[in-house]
Write a protein that holds these residues in place. Structure first.
Motif, PDB file in Angstrom:
ATOM      1  N   MET A   1      -1.719  -4.550  -5.647  1.00 16.18           N
ATOM      2  CA  MET A   1      -1.103  -5.646  -4.904  1.00 16.18           C
ATOM      3  C   MET A   1      -1.953  -6.004  -3.687  1.00 16.18           C
ATOM      4  SD  MET A   1       2.958  -4.713  -4.894  1.00 16.18           S
ATOM      5  CE  MET A   1       3.891  -4.608  -6.403  1.00 16.18           C
ATOM      6  N   MET A   2      -1.858  -7.233  -3.239  1.00 19.46           N
ATOM      7  CA  MET A   2      -2.600  -7.662  -2.063  1.00 19.46           C
ATOM      8  C   MET A   2      -2.076  -6.947  -0.824  1.00 19.46           C
ATOM      9  SD  MET A   2      -0.963 -11.442  -1.449  1.00 19.46           S
ATOM     10  CE  MET A   2      -1.876 -11.688   0.060  1.00 19.46           C
ATOM     11  N   ARG A   3      -2.951  -6.740   0.148  1.00 18.42           N
ATOM     12  CA  ARG A   3      -2.579  -6.030   1.365  1.00 18.42           C
ATOM     13  C   ARG A   3      -1.963  -7.005   2.362  1.00 18.42           C
ATOM     14  NH1 ARG A   3      -4.247  -0.963   1.649  1.00 18.42           N
ATOM     15  NH2 ARG A   3      -3.869  -0.914   3.880  1.00 18.42           N
ATOM     16  N   LEU A   4      -0.781  -6.671   2.831  1.00 12.57           N
ATOM     17  CA  LEU A   4      -0.063  -7.451   3.829  1.00 12.57           C
ATOM     18  C   LEU A   4       0.384  -6.499   4.928  1.00 12.57           C
ATOM     19  CD1 LEU A   4       2.282  -9.638   1.571  1.00 12.57           C
ATOM     20  CD2 LEU A   4       0.279 -10.441   2.801  1.00 12.57           C
ATOM     21  N   PRO A   5       0.665  -7.008   6.125  1.00 15.23           N
ATOM     22  CA  PRO A   5       1.290  -6.159   7.138  1.00 15.23           C
ATOM     23  C   PRO A   5       2.585  -5.552   6.603  1.00 15.23           C
ATOM     24  CG  PRO A   5       0.569  -8.229   8.094  1.00 15.23           C
ATOM     25  CD  PRO A   5       0.397  -8.366   6.612  1.00 15.23           C
ATOM     26  N   LEU A   6       2.902  -4.352   7.067  1.00 15.39           N
ATOM     27  CA  LEU A   6       4.053  -3.627   6.534  1.00 15.39           C
ATOM     28  C   LEU A   6       5.344  -4.419   6.658  1.00 15.39           C
ATOM     29  CD1 LEU A   6       4.652  -0.908   5.225  1.00 15.39           C
ATOM     30  CD2 LEU A   6       5.119   0.012   7.495  1.00 15.39           C
ATOM     31  N   SER A   7       5.505  -5.154   7.747  1.00 13.20           N
ATOM     32  CA  SER A   7       6.717  -5.952   7.932  1.00 13.20           C
ATOM     33  C   SER A   7       6.838  -7.043   6.874  1.00 13.20           C
ATOM     34  CB  SER A   7       6.732  -6.573   9.332  1.00 13.20           C
ATOM     35  OG  SER A   7       5.541  -7.300   9.563  1.00 13.20           O
ATOM     36  N   LEU A   8       5.704  -7.704   6.552  1.00 16.36           N
ATOM     37  CA  LEU A   8       5.728  -8.739   5.517  1.00 16.36           C
ATOM     38  C   LEU A   8       5.906  -8.132   4.132  1.00 16.36           C
ATOM     39  CD1 LEU A   8       2.981 -11.261   6.710  1.00 16.36           C
ATOM     40  CD2 LEU A   8       5.465 -11.465   6.860  1.00 16.36           C
ATOM     41  N   GLN A   9       5.290  -6.978   3.910  1.00 15.53           N
ATOM     42  CA  GLN A   9       5.510  -6.273   2.644  1.00 15.53           C
ATOM     43  C   GLN A   9       6.999  -6.041   2.415  1.00 15.53           C
ATOM     44  OE1 GLN A   9       3.434  -2.579   2.329  1.00 15.53           O
ATOM     45  NE2 GLN A   9       1.410  -3.465   2.728  1.00 15.53           N
ATOM     46  N   SER A  10       7.671  -5.550   3.453  1.00 16.43           N
ATOM     47  CA  SER A  10       9.088  -5.210   3.326  1.00 16.43           C
ATOM     48  C   SER A  10       9.943  -6.452   3.094  1.00 16.43           C
ATOM     49  CB  SER A  10       9.553  -4.462   4.579  1.00 16.43           C
ATOM     50  OG  SER A  10       8.821  -3.265   4.742  1.00 16.43           O
ATOM     51  N   LEU A  11       9.587  -7.545   3.743  1.00 13.60           N
ATOM     52  CA  LEU A  11      10.319  -8.784   3.516  1.00 13.60           C
ATOM     53  C   LEU A  11      10.154  -9.248   2.076  1.00 13.60           C
ATOM     54  CD1 LEU A  11      11.983 -11.160   4.588  1.00 13.60           C
ATOM     55  CD2 LEU A  11       9.836 -12.232   5.325  1.00 13.60           C
ATOM     56  N   VAL A  12       8.923  -9.200   1.567  1.00 15.39           N
ATOM     57  CA  VAL A  12       8.660  -9.583   0.175  1.00 15.39           C
ATOM     58  C   VAL A  12       9.439  -8.678  -0.779  1.00 15.39           C
ATOM     59  CG1 VAL A  12       6.877  -9.678  -1.610  1.00 15.39           C
ATOM     60  CG2 VAL A  12       6.417 -10.606   0.659  1.00 15.39           C
ATOM     61  N   ILE A  13       9.435  -7.381  -0.504  1.00 16.85           N
ATOM     62  CA  ILE A  13      10.134  -6.419  -1.365  1.00 16.85           C
ATOM     63  C   ILE A  13      11.625  -6.702  -1.402  1.00 16.85           C
ATOM     64  CG2 ILE A  13      10.862  -3.996  -1.467  1.00 16.85           C
ATOM     65  CD1 ILE A  13       7.989  -3.263  -0.657  1.00 16.85           C
ATOM     66  N   GLN A  14      12.233  -6.940  -0.238  1.00 19.02           N
ATOM     67  CA  GLN A  14      13.668  -7.192  -0.200  1.00 19.02           C
ATOM     68  C   GLN A  14      14.024  -8.475  -0.948  1.00 19.02           C
ATOM     69  OE1 GLN A  14      16.450  -5.570   0.968  1.00 19.02           O
ATOM     70  NE2 GLN A  14      15.118  -3.782   1.238  1.00 19.02           N
ATOM     71  N   CYS A  15      13.247  -9.526  -0.753  1.00 14.43           N
ATOM     72  CA  CYS A  15      13.518 -10.797  -1.446  1.00 14.43           C
ATOM     73  C   CYS A  15      13.328 -10.652  -2.949  1.00 14.43           C
ATOM     74  CB  CYS A  15      12.611 -11.898  -0.899  1.00 14.43           C
ATOM     75  SG  CYS A  15      12.961 -12.374   0.803  1.00 14.43           S
ATOM     76  N   ALA A  16      12.241  -9.973  -3.349  1.00 14.12           N
ATOM     77  CA  ALA A  16      11.986  -9.782  -4.777  1.00 14.12           C
ATOM     78  C   ALA A  16      13.077  -8.939  -5.426  1.00 14.12           C
ATOM     79  CB  ALA A  16      10.619  -9.125  -4.975  1.00 14.12           C
ATOM     80  N   ALA A  17      13.533  -7.908  -4.722  1.00 18.88           N
ATOM     81  CA  ALA A  17      14.593  -7.054  -5.258  1.00 18.88           C
ATOM     82  C   ALA A  17      15.904  -7.818  -5.383  1.00 18.88           C
ATOM     83  CB  ALA A  17      14.774  -5.827  -4.363  1.00 18.88           C
ATOM     84  N   LEU A  18      16.184  -8.685  -4.421  1.00 16.24           N
ATOM     85  CA  LEU A  18      17.412  -9.478  -4.490  1.00 16.24           C
ATOM     86  C   LEU A  18      17.368 -10.440  -5.681  1.00 16.24           C
ATOM     87  CD1 LEU A  18      20.113 -10.117  -3.165  1.00 16.24           C
ATOM     88  CD2 LEU A  18      18.939 -11.760  -1.689  1.00 16.24           C
TER      89      LEU A  18
END
Length: 252
Positions: free
Chosen positions: A1-18
């Protein structure tokens, strides 16, 4: 996966999981006569988010946070708590964890076994300067000060609440330990004879590079639990048989 700041990673993860949980709910509804209730949807979202966090190789404390994030929101909504409680919790988290999302160093507290293991590594005679990077509540320098009256002990902590607590504790104890509210990356480690850190795997490469550049020959770098990949430690001290925590020491 592409490298993003941890905060943006977590936002992407939460949205994708939802989105994934909503898609799963839609598929199950099309096959079975009953749809997922809200708590089931929240639990499914948490499990998916935790799995995505592990797949993205986020630090070890993030998958549990992802697992509980959406279910906690659902529970809080069901509890119908006053708004000031949420604000209080948010402020406490900010004061204790501050810039954890940037530094990737949570509040870790060491125990007495770790403090005792550090003791034989320090100079037994003569004056020396010791600093605890990310000193938390100040336990390490407080303990060592009582065993090494000839030493000068310092701690640096960026989060406001742990720093303030350590300062108050120093005042109550009438301790000479000096606590700074500074990012250790801004310090000159050449000012210290012993540098101790209990941080996180994510922080170690940059800290080790700083230590190699700044620390004087003959000084000592000690890390609790987290080694560095580029050089084998000079000493490895398990804190207890089968224990997860290990003390690593390097002579610079």
């Amino acid at each position: 996966m592409m490298r993003l700041p941890l905060s943006l990673q977590s936002l992407v993860i939460q949205c994708a999981a939802l989105l994934a949980a909503a898609g799963l709910s839609f598929l199950l509804t099309s096959v079975f006569p009953h749809s997922l209730v809200l708590w089931q949807l929240a639990l499914a979202q948490g499990v998916i988010a935790a799995a995505l966090s592990r797949a993205w190789r986020q630090p070890a404390w993030w998958p549990p946070l992802h697992l509980g994030f959406f279910p906690a929101i659902v529970l809080a909504q069901k509890a119908d708590l006053p708004a000031w409680i949420y604000l209080t919790i948010f402020l406490l988290l900010v004061l204790f964890y501050w810039s954890t999302f940037r530094t990737r160093v949570p509040l870790y507290l060491s125990d007495r076994k770790a403090w005792q293991a550090v003791t034989p590594l320090l100079p037994q005679t003569g004056t020396f300067r010791f600093i605890d990077l990310g000193s938390g509540l100040g336990d390490v320098p407080f303990y060592l000060e009582s065993h090494f009256p000839q030493g000068r002990f310092y701690g640096t902590e960026i989060a406001p609440a742990p720093w303030l607590i350590s300062r108050v504790r120093a005042w109550l104890k009438r301790s000479r330990v000096s606590f700074m509210r500074r990012d250790y990356a801004t310090l000159n480690l050449a000012d210290y004879d012993v540098v101790f850190a209990f941080l996180s795997p994510a922080a170690m490469p940059a800290l080790w590079q700083q230590a190699q550049i700044q620390m004087r020959a003959g000084s000592q770098f000690i890390s609790l639990s987290f080694p560095v990949e580029s050089r084998q430690p000079d000493q490895v001290i398990p804190l207890a048989e089968g224990a997860r925590h290990i003390l690593y020491a390097w002579r610079m």
